[in-house]
Design an enzyme around this catalytic site. Structure first.
Site, mmCIF file in Angstrom:
data_model
loop_
_atom_site.group_PDB
_atom_site.id
_atom_site.type_symbol
_atom_site.label_atom_id
_atom_site.label_comp_id
_atom_site.label_asym_id
_atom_site.label_seq_id
_atom_site.Cartn_x
_atom_site.Cartn_y
_atom_site.Cartn_z
ATOM 1 N N HIS A 86 0.867 -1.188 0.000
ATOM 2 C CA HIS A 86 0.000 0.000 0.000
ATOM 3 C C HIS A 86 0.898 1.231 0.000
ATOM 4 C CE1 HIS A 86 -3.701 2.301 1.757
ATOM 5 N NE2 HIS A 86 -2.878 3.146 1.124
ATOM 6 N N ALA A 117 -2.343 18.608 4.788
ATOM 7 C CA ALA A 117 -2.706 17.542 3.866
ATOM 8 C C ALA A 117 -2.381 16.234 4.579
ATOM 9 C CB ALA A 117 -1.904 17.668 2.580
ATOM 10 N N HIS A 138 1.627 5.287 -2.225
ATOM 11 C CA HIS A 138 1.150 6.268 -3.213
ATOM 12 C C HIS A 138 2.334 6.786 -4.017
ATOM 13 C CE1 HIS A 138 -2.916 6.507 -1.421
ATOM 14 N NE2 HIS A 138 -2.269 6.163 -0.318
ATOM 15 N N ASP A 194 1.464 2.946 3.332
ATOM 16 C CA ASP A 194 0.643 4.123 3.020
ATOM 17 C C ASP A 194 1.532 5.356 2.849
ATOM 18 O OD1 ASP A 194 -1.647 5.415 2.302
ATOM 19 O OD2 ASP A 194 -2.436 5.636 4.331
ATOM 20 N N LYS A 224 -9.800 -0.771 -5.181
ATOM 21 C CA LYS A 224 -9.813 0.069 -3.981
ATOM 22 C C LYS A 224 -11.221 0.593 -3.771
ATOM 23 C CE LYS A 224 -8.193 2.140 -0.428
ATOM 24 N NZ LYS A 224 -7.285 3.121 0.081
HETATM 25 O O1 DOR Z 1 -3.105 9.860 4.986
HETATM 26 C C1 DOR Z 1 -3.536 9.507 3.899
HETATM 27 N N1 DOR Z 1 -3.000 9.922 2.738
HETATM 28 N N2 DOR Z 1 -4.599 8.678 3.872
HETATM 29 C C2 DOR Z 1 -5.207 8.352 2.731
HETATM 30 O O2 DOR Z 1 -6.138 7.594 2.778
HETATM 31 C C3 DOR Z 1 -4.770 8.934 1.439
HETATM 32 C C4 DOR Z 1 -3.342 9.336 1.492
HETATM 33 C C5 DOR Z 1 -2.913 10.208 0.336
HETATM 34 O O3 DOR Z 1 -3.172 9.852 -0.814
HETATM 35 O O4 DOR Z 1 -2.264 11.255 0.572
HETATM 36 ZN ZN ZN Z 2 -3.318 5.188 1.161
HETATM 37 ZN ZN ZN Z 3 -6.689 4.986 2.829
#
Ligand code: DOR
Ligand code: ZN
Ligand code: ZN
Length: 376
Positions: free
Chosen positions: A12, A259, A14, A245, A106
Site C-alpha cells: 500500500h 494535507a 502512493h 501508506d 480500492k
Molecule cells: O493519509 C492519507 N493519505 N490517507 C489516505 O487515505 C490517502 C493518502 C494520500 O493519498 O495522501
Molecule cells: Zn493510502
Molecule cells: Zn486509505
C-alpha cells in the site's frame, strides 16, 4: 546486528504522477522493495482497467506503464488496484481478472451493482479504507467511538458475511476494534499496518502539533497502538502485513492547514524495525544469538544490556510481517533476492523535486537519525 531479509512488497503506497514519480519509485527500490501496490487515487483516478474503455479516467494499463517508465520496471511486480466508481462494470472486472492485469480494487464507495460478487468470483482482492463516510465531527473522532470503529463494527462484518469468498485487505488499521475484528474474521480478511500507526499515538500528533504526522485514518490511543503492536509481533501472525501508506505531499501545510499523509519512502523497513523493538521484540537473527551462561557477556558486547528479552521470536515475526504474510495473501512469489538492515544510525534527508520539498516522517518529528539503516 545485521538482518538479511527477502526483498519485500510494499502493499500500500502512493506514487502520484508526473515529475515526482521517478523519485518516489527510486526511494522504494532503495529500501529493498521487490514490488509495490500503487494506490489509484491520482488525478484523474485509475478507475478503468483497459486504455480503450471510454471512461474519462486513467487505466490500470496506462498507470502501470507510467510507473515502469519512472523506473518501476525494476520491480518484479506492480499491482495497481482499480479505483471503484459507480461506473465500474462487472464485465470490466471479469475481463480484467482474466487477463491478469486486474488483481485488486480500492473501495471508497459502497458497491451494490454486482461488482463485489464479480470480484469474489474472479479472485480479485478488495482493498478497503475502513472509515465511515460523512459522520458528524463529534462522532468522527470521539472518546467513545470514531469513524474506523464504526466501520469495523457496522459495515465490514456485513460485507464479509455477504461475500464469504471475497478476499479483503483492511488497509492501515488504527484501532483495537479493527485489529480484533480482523483477527477473528475468516482467513479471507487480512490487514496492512503502517509504520506511523505502530510508532505513534494521537498524543504525538497533538503535542506541538506535528502536522507531518497527520494522516488518515488519524492516529488513535495507546490501547490501540498496543493492539497493533501485539498483532504484528505475534509469532503466529498470518493476517497483518506491511503496507506503508507512504503518501508524499510537497506542501504539507495547505490553505486548509494540512494535507493528510506521511512520507516513509526509503526508510520504511527501518521504521518498522524501530517499532518492533519499541514493542519489545528482539530482532537479532537466530544465528547471531549466543547462548548466555549465567553472568556471561553477550559476545556482541553492547547490545545485550539494552535488548528487550520478552520475545525470542522477534526476528521471525518481523520477517513474517514485512516479507511473507502480504505476498502470501496476494499470491506473490517470495523473492530469493535479499536486502540487509543493519543496526547503525542513518541520517534522514528531505526529498527535493523541482524546488519543492517532501519531508520524510522522522524529520517532521524532529528525528534526524534512525536507529537502523539499509546496507546494499
Ligand atoms: O493519509 C492519507 N493519505 N490517507 C489516505 O487515505 C490517502 C493518502 C494520500 O493519498 O495522501
Ligand atoms: Zn493510502
Ligand atoms: Zn486509505
Amino acid at each position: 546486528m545485521k538482518l538479511e531479509l527477502p526483498k519485500w512488497y510494499d502493499l500500500h503506497a502512493h506514487f502520484r504522477q508526473g515529475d515526482v514519480m521517478p523519485h518516489l519509485v527510486r526511494d522504494h527500490l532503495a529500501m529493498g522493495c521487490a514490488g509495490i501496490l500503487a494506490m489509484p487515487n491520482t488525478a484523474p483516478p485509475v478507475a478503468k482497467v483497459f486504455e480503450n474503455d471510454d471512461l474519462p479516467y486513467w487505466s490500470i494499463e496506462a498507470y502501470t506503464d507510467m510507473l515502469k517508465k519512472a523506473g518501476g520496471d525494476k520491480f518484479s511486480d506492480i499491482i495497481v488496484p482499480l479505483y471503484l466508481t459507480k461506473a465500474t462494470k462487472v464485465a470490466a472486472i471479469e475481463a480484467g481478472a482474466k487477463t491478469g492485469i486486474l488483481r485488486a480494487c480500492k473501495y471508497y464507495l459502497f458497491m451494490t451493482n454486482g461488482v463485489f460478487r464479480a470480484m469474489e468470483e474472479a479472485g480479485v482482492v478488495l482493498c478497503i479504507h475502513g472509515e465511515e463516510h460523512g459522520m458528524a465531527a463529534e462522532n468522527y473522532f470521539d472518546r467513545a467511538t470514531n469513524a474506523e470503529e464504526y466501520f469495523y463494527r457496522e459495515r465490514l462484518p456485513r460485507i464479509v458475511e455477504k461475500f464469504p469468498g471475497l478476499k479483503i485487505v483492511s488497509e492501515h488499521l488504527t484501532t483495537k476494534v479493527a485489529v480484533d475484528f480482523v483477527r477473528s474474521a475468516p482467513a479471507t480478511v487480512a490487514a496492512t499496518v503502517t509504520p506511523q500507526h505502530l510508532l505513534y499515538t494521537v498524543g504525538h500528533l497533538l503535542q506541538g502539533l506535528k502536522h507531518h504526522l497527520y494522516c488518515l485514518p488519524l492516529l488513535k490511543f495507546e490501547e490501540d497502538r498496543a493492539a497493533l503492536r501485539a498483532a504484528v509481533i505475534a509469532p503466529a501472525n498470518t493476517k497483518f502485513f506491511a503496507g506503508t501508506d507512504s503518501a508524499p505531499h510537497a506542501k504539507k501545510v495547505t490553505e486548509c492547514g494540512c494535507a493528510a499523509g506521511c512520507y516513509t519512502g526509503g526508510i520504511a523497513p527501518q521504521l518498522y524495525a524501530q517499532a518492533f523493538e519499541e514493542a519489545g521484540a528482539d530482532l537479532s537473527p537466530p544465528s547471531s544469538r549466543t547462548p548466555k551462561a549465567e553472568g556471561s557477556q553477550d559476545s556482541r558486547g553492547d547490545s545485550s544490556s539494552q535488548a528487550p528479552r520478552n520475545d525470542s521470536h522477534g526476528f521471525r515475526a518481523f520477517e513474517n510481517f514485512l516479507c511473507r504474510v502480504g505476498p502470501e495473501f496476494y499470491g506473490l512469489k517470495i523473492p530469493s533476492e535479499t536486502f540487509t538492515l543493519e543496526k547503525t544510525p542513518q541520517d534522514v534527508a528531505a526529498l527535493s523535486v523541482g524546488g519543492e520539498h517532501i519531508i520524510p516522517l522522522p524529520l517532521g518529528m524532529k528525528q534526524k537519525t534512525l536507529p537502523w539503516r539499509i546496507v546494499q
